[in-house]
Design an enzyme around this catalytic site. Structure first.
Site, mmCIF file in Angstrom:
data_model
loop_
_atom_site.group_PDB
_atom_site.id
_atom_site.type_symbol
_atom_site.label_atom_id
_atom_site.label_comp_id
_atom_site.label_asym_id
_atom_site.label_seq_id
_atom_site.Cartn_x
_atom_site.Cartn_y
_atom_site.Cartn_z
ATOM 1 N N THR A 15 15.242 -52.725 25.654
ATOM 2 C CA THR A 15 15.898 -51.797 24.815
ATOM 3 C C THR A 15 17.298 -51.599 24.856
ATOM 4 O O THR A 15 17.944 -52.318 25.759
ATOM 5 C CB THR A 15 15.357 -50.317 25.451
ATOM 6 O OG1 THR A 15 15.706 -49.849 26.388
ATOM 7 C CG2 THR A 15 13.708 -49.936 25.249
ATOM 8 N N ASP A 16 18.019 -50.832 23.944
ATOM 9 C CA ASP A 16 19.307 -50.597 23.725
ATOM 10 C C ASP A 16 19.772 -49.204 24.111
ATOM 11 O O ASP A 16 18.839 -48.220 23.772
ATOM 12 C CB ASP A 16 20.030 -51.394 23.060
ATOM 13 C CG ASP A 16 19.857 -51.015 21.476
ATOM 14 O OD1 ASP A 16 19.460 -49.694 21.343
ATOM 15 O OD2 ASP A 16 19.904 -51.838 20.668
ATOM 16 N N ALA A 17 21.162 -48.871 23.769
ATOM 17 C CA ALA A 17 21.676 -47.535 23.916
ATOM 18 C C ALA A 17 21.028 -46.598 22.630
ATOM 19 O O ALA A 17 21.170 -45.347 22.462
ATOM 20 C CB ALA A 17 22.958 -47.536 23.979
#
Lengths: 138, 138, 138, 138
Positions: A15-17
């Site tokens: 996942t990312d921000a």
């Protein structure tokens, strides 16, 4: 035509921000899709490499439709959409397992090379198998 | 037209068992290319997010021409190849710094969304800047 | 004692759904820290590999103090904290460049091996250089 | 004491130019190990986050014993080695499934925080479950 499907959980590291899966992670999932395809075909890619051949990636494309999130189970459907004497194209569709929603679609084009980087014909034994996988059922 | 260039060394973690850079690493480099572009434009992407907007990726494509290797210095050239009211396309060219060889080319298409995932117009102030970047010099 | 420092921007792909840098990314930064150390020492790690040696990782540890975020500039300070005939330990400190805040500290222990996986003495020429780097100034 | 095990195939993207799995990939596998642990416990980590809590990583350590390679099936065994009111430690052992060889061992220490980064007690309902998991059978 052989269409394989492999499923796994989304990893937190993927996942990312934005809170969703980073778009580069799907490229890795496509690769896992074709690894699974080759195993199902009965000719694992690790065996291709031990024979001294590589399916080097010359193009990759992905269209992102709905984002995946951490912990969701996703399935990668994989098939061969084009087979040539010296290369092939894998196509992919990633679905959310819970409801079948299509998350991403894409393809990767490969050229068969030897260890020293020379373009080569796909070994006969393997090509025969790949042909079986790509054959439309009539 | 604004074309920015950012360079860095290939990390060992970015390579794979073929001894070259894994094809998914270039997708991350493209992203670093557009991060750099936005900083050079004077509107870092982190500021876009703080305003409540995201340039979500709807498509990515890469063509792999020559592989990069560990420790090589590579440069990512980035420019905007299409600008619409609700989205934009970044294009990329990755070169080996030592001799200028083009290693990879590609693009990523983005749609402007708000925090709740709704498609939105690119904020006026930012759009004005982006237009400057995309303008052909006459 | 040689302490090198290399700095770069946090990539979006290095963040996770918590909105901060994923803890595995620092392990990759440590590696980039020691790559930089070796280049500064005048003996790039790529040259070590071309000589037929590897500094395989046998242990890694990281303590996370303050999280890094997308677009921040971070610096990795690297030094050799232990040098033996067949291995060495690199230590790292990651700082936020803007204010010098220490974000992470850690180390990685390495054993020198040959291509066939045998433990080996660090080649003399390289060991001499590494000794210079680790020597305390009196 | 609850010890869970989850297995998967090594992805090509997880390897590096040494031909083996990159050491940072095991850190991601550890994380997948604890994700699986929480699911088996009946309290997926995604639910912890929806309640407004995070198990932020404050330390990670890994010892690398035998390298994993592409396409091998590996299993991550996970258990809780320490449980405190405001944090916990997960321990891991990664094995090659084919012959049970231990490839890597390690741990990660976590502190329970709220969305605004404040250290907090682990919610009672979850703590109760975690206690069950960590209890030695007598």
């Amino acid at each position: 035509m052989l269409v394989t499907s492999t499923s796994f959980r989304v990893r937190y590291a993927e996942t990312d921000a934005m809170g969703i899966v980073h778009h580069s992670s799907y490229i890795v999932w496509f690769e896992e899709g074709r690894s699974h395809y080759m195993r199902e075909l009965g000719f694992p890619y690790s065996r291709v490499e031990r024979m001294g051949y590589y399916f080097t990636v010359v193009e990759v494309q992905a269209r992102y439709i709905v984002p995946a999130r951490y912990d969701e189970e996703v399935a990668v459907e994989t098939w061969i959409s084009e087979l040539k004497s010296r290369g092939l194209t894998f196509s992919y569709r990633v679905r959310r397992v819970a409801d079948g929603t299509v998350l991403t679609e894409g393809y990767s084009r490969h050229v068969c090379i030897t260890r020293d980087g020379k373009i080569a014909r796909i070994p006969k034994e393997l090509r025969q198998l790949l042909l079986t996988g790509t054959a439309s059922e009539g």
